[in-house]
Motif scaffolding. Structure first.
Motif, PDB file in Angstrom:
ATOM      1  N   GLY A   1       5.714  22.004 -10.895  1.00 43.09           N
ATOM      2  CA  GLY A   1       4.759  21.313 -10.018  1.00 43.09           C
ATOM      3  C   GLY A   1       4.299  19.983 -10.605  1.00 43.09           C
ATOM      4  N   GLY A   2       4.005  19.984 -11.898  1.00 38.06           N
ATOM      5  CA  GLY A   2       3.535  18.754 -12.542  1.00 38.06           C
ATOM      6  C   GLY A   2       4.620  17.685 -12.546  1.00 38.06           C
ATOM      7  N   GLN A   3       5.859  18.100 -12.802  1.00 38.97           N
ATOM      8  CA  GLN A   3       6.972  17.127 -12.795  1.00 38.97           C
ATOM      9  C   GLN A   3       7.193  16.561 -11.395  1.00 38.97           C
ATOM     10  OE1 GLN A   3       9.937  19.726 -14.539  1.00 38.97           O
ATOM     11  NE2 GLN A   3      10.077  18.392 -16.328  1.00 38.97           N
ATOM     12  N   ARG A   4       7.047  17.446 -10.387  1.00 43.07           N
ATOM     13  CA  ARG A   4       7.234  16.956  -9.005  1.00 43.07           C
ATOM     14  C   ARG A   4       6.164  15.932  -8.652  1.00 43.07           C
ATOM     15  NH1 ARG A   4       7.645  22.606  -6.529  1.00 43.07           N
ATOM     16  NH2 ARG A   4       9.600  23.222  -7.458  1.00 43.07           N
ATOM     17  N   GLN A   5       4.950  16.164  -9.164  1.00 45.20           N
ATOM     18  CA  GLN A   5       3.915  15.175  -8.865  1.00 45.20           C
ATOM     19  C   GLN A   5       4.231  13.861  -9.573  1.00 45.20           C
ATOM     20  OE1 GLN A   5       2.287  13.813  -6.719  1.00 45.20           O
ATOM     21  NE2 GLN A   5       0.756  15.399  -6.349  1.00 45.20           N
ATOM     22  N   ARG A   6       4.835  13.941 -10.770  1.00 48.50           N
ATOM     23  CA  ARG A   6       5.258  12.705 -11.448  1.00 48.50           C
ATOM     24  C   ARG A   6       6.305  11.975 -10.602  1.00 48.50           C
ATOM     25  NH1 ARG A   6       3.838  12.572 -17.112  1.00 48.50           N
ATOM     26  NH2 ARG A   6       2.703  14.468 -17.589  1.00 48.50           N
ATOM     27  N   ILE A   7       7.191  12.750  -9.965  1.00 50.53           N
ATOM     28  CA  ILE A   7       8.206  12.126  -9.090  1.00 50.53           C
ATOM     29  C   ILE A   7       7.499  11.454  -7.900  1.00 50.53           C
ATOM     30  CG2 ILE A   7      10.182  12.589  -7.556  1.00 50.53           C
ATOM     31  CD1 ILE A   7      10.755  15.045  -9.464  1.00 50.53           C
TER      32      ILE A   7
ATOM     33  N   MET B   1       0.844  -1.201   0.000  1.00 49.11           N
ATOM     34  CA  MET B   1       0.000   0.000   0.000  1.00 49.11           C
ATOM     35  C   MET B   1       0.873   1.241   0.000  1.00 49.11           C
ATOM     36  SD  MET B   1      -2.666  -0.802   2.971  1.00 49.11           S
ATOM     37  CE  MET B   1      -4.339  -1.083   2.553  1.00 49.11           C
ATOM     38  N   GLN B   2       0.558   2.185  -0.848  1.00 51.49           N
ATOM     39  CA  GLN B   2       1.368   3.402  -0.911  1.00 51.49           C
ATOM     40  C   GLN B   2       0.467   4.623  -1.006  1.00 51.49           C
ATOM     41  OE1 GLN B   2       4.918   3.925  -1.013  1.00 51.49           O
ATOM     42  NE2 GLN B   2       4.876   1.877  -0.141  1.00 51.49           N
ATOM     43  N   MET B   3       1.079   5.790  -0.803  1.00 50.12           N
ATOM     44  CA  MET B   3       0.299   7.026  -0.829  1.00 50.12           C
ATOM     45  C   MET B   3       0.976   8.049  -1.738  1.00 50.12           C
ATOM     46  SD  MET B   3      -1.587   8.682   2.283  1.00 50.12           S
ATOM     47  CE  MET B   3      -2.635  10.096   2.079  1.00 50.12           C
ATOM     48  N   ILE B   4       0.154   8.762  -2.503  1.00 51.23           N
ATOM     49  CA  ILE B   4       0.647   9.896  -3.300  1.00 51.23           C
ATOM     50  C   ILE B   4       0.099  11.146  -2.617  1.00 51.23           C
ATOM     51  CG2 ILE B   4       0.534  11.043  -5.550  1.00 51.23           C
ATOM     52  CD1 ILE B   4      -0.023   8.199  -6.747  1.00 51.23           C
ATOM     53  N   PHE B   5       0.974  12.099  -2.325  1.00 49.84           N
ATOM     54  CA  PHE B   5       0.574  13.267  -1.535  1.00 49.84           C
ATOM     55  C   PHE B   5       0.257  14.468  -2.428  1.00 49.84           C
ATOM     56  CE2 PHE B   5       3.172  10.625   1.191  1.00 49.84           C
ATOM     57  CZ  PHE B   5       2.413  10.575   2.341  1.00 49.84           C
ATOM     58  N   GLN B   6      -0.497  15.412  -1.835  1.00 50.25           N
ATOM     59  CA  GLN B   6      -0.845  16.628  -2.572  1.00 50.25           C
ATOM     60  C   GLN B   6       0.404  17.431  -2.915  1.00 50.25           C
ATOM     61  OE1 GLN B   6      -3.521  19.220  -0.481  1.00 50.25           O
ATOM     62  NE2 GLN B   6      -3.380  20.812  -2.013  1.00 50.25           N
ATOM     63  N   ASP B   7       1.319  17.521  -1.934  1.00 52.26           N
ATOM     64  CA  ASP B   7       2.497  18.354  -2.126  1.00 52.26           C
ATOM     65  C   ASP B   7       3.754  17.493  -2.059  1.00 52.26           C
ATOM     66  OD1 ASP B   7       4.463  20.207  -2.186  1.00 52.26           O
ATOM     67  OD2 ASP B   7       4.088  21.012  -0.183  1.00 52.26           O
ATOM     68  N   PRO B   8       4.146  16.909  -3.199  1.00 53.98           N
ATOM     69  CA  PRO B   8       5.307  16.015  -3.157  1.00 53.98           C
ATOM     70  C   PRO B   8       6.585  16.758  -2.772  1.00 53.98           C
ATOM     71  CG  PRO B   8       4.659  16.432  -5.429  1.00 53.98           C
ATOM     72  CD  PRO B   8       3.636  17.090  -4.555  1.00 53.98           C
TER      73      PRO B   8
ATOM     74  N   ASP C   1      -3.913  11.410  -2.408  1.00 54.95           N
ATOM     75  CA  ASP C   1      -4.572  12.438  -1.601  1.00 54.95           C
ATOM     76  C   ASP C   1      -4.469  13.796  -2.288  1.00 54.95           C
ATOM     77  OD1 ASP C   1      -5.781  13.884   0.346  1.00 54.95           O
ATOM     78  OD2 ASP C   1      -4.196  13.665   1.832  1.00 54.95           O
ATOM     79  N   GLU C   2      -5.510  14.208  -2.951  1.00 57.48           N
ATOM     80  CA  GLU C   2      -5.563  15.482  -3.665  1.00 57.48           C
ATOM     81  C   GLU C   2      -4.325  15.666  -4.560  1.00 57.48           C
ATOM     82  OE1 GLU C   2      -7.892  18.235  -2.911  1.00 57.48           O
ATOM     83  OE2 GLU C   2      -8.697  17.692  -0.956  1.00 57.48           O
ATOM     84  N   PRO C   3      -4.005  14.700  -5.399  1.00 60.66           N
ATOM     85  CA  PRO C   3      -2.731  14.762  -6.127  1.00 60.66           C
ATOM     86  C   PRO C   3      -2.657  15.865  -7.173  1.00 60.66           C
ATOM     87  CG  PRO C   3      -4.047  12.936  -6.932  1.00 60.66           C
ATOM     88  CD  PRO C   3      -4.774  13.496  -5.747  1.00 60.66           C
TER      89      PRO C   3
END
Ligand code: SF4
Length: 337
Positions: free
Chosen positions: A158-164, A95-102, A180-182
């Motif tokens: 910002g978009g690239q950081r979310q890809r990371i 189980m993993q999580m993707i955060f709003q503010d990577p 979570d609000e990615p």
């Protein structure tokens, strides 16, 4: 019928309220107040509600970043709600999580390749060459180039950081991901790219996804089913098409009516909710939505708490918690608007 991948039953999270110089606990705030929900393998469930409704707390409990106060979380038929130590660590592989503010979860002094590989290192997966190979493969999967591994977080948009952030979560090859609000912090033009990426990855990697957002417009594109949350409780759940065509709970109707339509000739009757979400420290009696509900009936809605029941539109999976739409009071006349 196969069992759901994830079964949440009566899940509760209380946070202590502290006051005074000694910071003694003087009460508690119930952020999640008895949530039950099944998530099937391979599906994407959108979880929507205003800020402060408990959706992020619920998401964090599911991946065990915070401990539930009550209730159970069954994942692959194992109760994971109170796992500790090595069992909890092993479960986190799945189980993993993707955060709003990577950005805040990336080490500003470390090249992103190291950050993406961090989970593999913590779990002792592969040697350094194998980890490097998996990082390169994952950067490619999320649409980044191999040279990006040597760059630092501040060098990305910002978009690239979310890809990371997505690469960091998926490199562990999880079965279930909470996002979570990615896309909430991204420009609208970039939001669509990240949503499409997540949708493609969900399909290609056979992921099961809980996608948290405060806006029904965002989850429409990506969800198979949608759950709407209000003040710690789920108030409506159904498949995506039913929710957008036939919203049943007055809160869902209000959320949907606030989505702008990009066609000036179409007139949508906007339902403007009065006031803010009440404090979970002192939730309203009866239906928690009654102080803001445009059709609340005095003597019923402010007294009895509605349960999640079948709406009766021919879809067994369409449930809502509203006296005037389900259950014994469903034939009551709504209060005049
Ligand atoms: Fe509104 Fe009453 Fe339904 Fe609650 S139970 S949503 S207050 S009509």
């Amino acid at each position: 019928m196969t069992a759901p991948l994830l079964q949440i039953t009566d899940l509760v999270k209380d946070f202590p309220v502290k006051s005074g110089i000694l910071q003694r606990a003087t009460g508690h705030v119930r952020a999640v107040a008895g949530v039950s929900l099944d998530v099937n393998k391979g599906e994407t469930v959108g979880l929507v509600g205003e800020s402060g409704c408990g959706k992020s707390t619920l998401g964090r409990m599911l991946v065990r970043l915070i401990e539930p106060s009550e209730g159970s979380i069954r994942f692959e038929d194992e109760d994971i709600a109170h796992l500790k130590g090595p069992e909890l660590k092993a479960m986190r592989l799945r189980m993993q999580m993707i955060f709003q503010d990577p950005y805040s979860s990336l080490d500003p002094r470390s090249p992103v390749g190291n950050s993406v590989a961090e989970g593999l290192k913590i779990h002792g997966i592969g040697d350094s060459d194998e980890r490097h190979e998996r990082v390169m493969e994952m950067l490619d999967v999320v649409g980044l180039e191999s040279y990006h591994a040597h760059r630092f977080p501040h060098e990305f948009s910002g978009g690239q950081r979310q890809r990371i952030g997505i690469a960091r979560a998926l490199i562990m090859r999880p079965k279930f991901v909470v996002a979570d609000e990615p896309v909430s912090a991204l420009d609208v033009s970039v939001q669509a790219q990240v949503l499409n990426l997540l949708k493609d990855l969900q399909k290609d990697l056979d992921l099961t996804l809980l996608f948290i957002a405060h806006n029904l417009a965002v989850v429409e594109h990506i969800s198979d089913r949608v759950a709407v949350m209000y003040l710690g409780r789920i108030v409506e759940v159904t498949d995506r098409d039913s929710l957008y065509a036939n919203p049943t709970h007055p809160y869902t109707q209000a959320l949907l009516s606030s989505i702008p339509i990009p066609d000036p000739t179409v007139n949508r009757n906007r339902i403007v909710l009065q006031g803010d979400v009440p404090s979970p420290l002192d939730p309203p009696s009866g239906c928690r939505f009654h102080p803001r509900c445009p059709i609340a009936v005095e003597g019923v809605c402010d007294v009895e708490e509605p349960e999640l029941l079948e709406v009766g539109d021919g879809k067994e999976t369409h449930v809502a918690a509203c006296h005037l739409r389900t259950g014994a009071h469903r034939h009551l006349d709504p209060a005049p608007r």
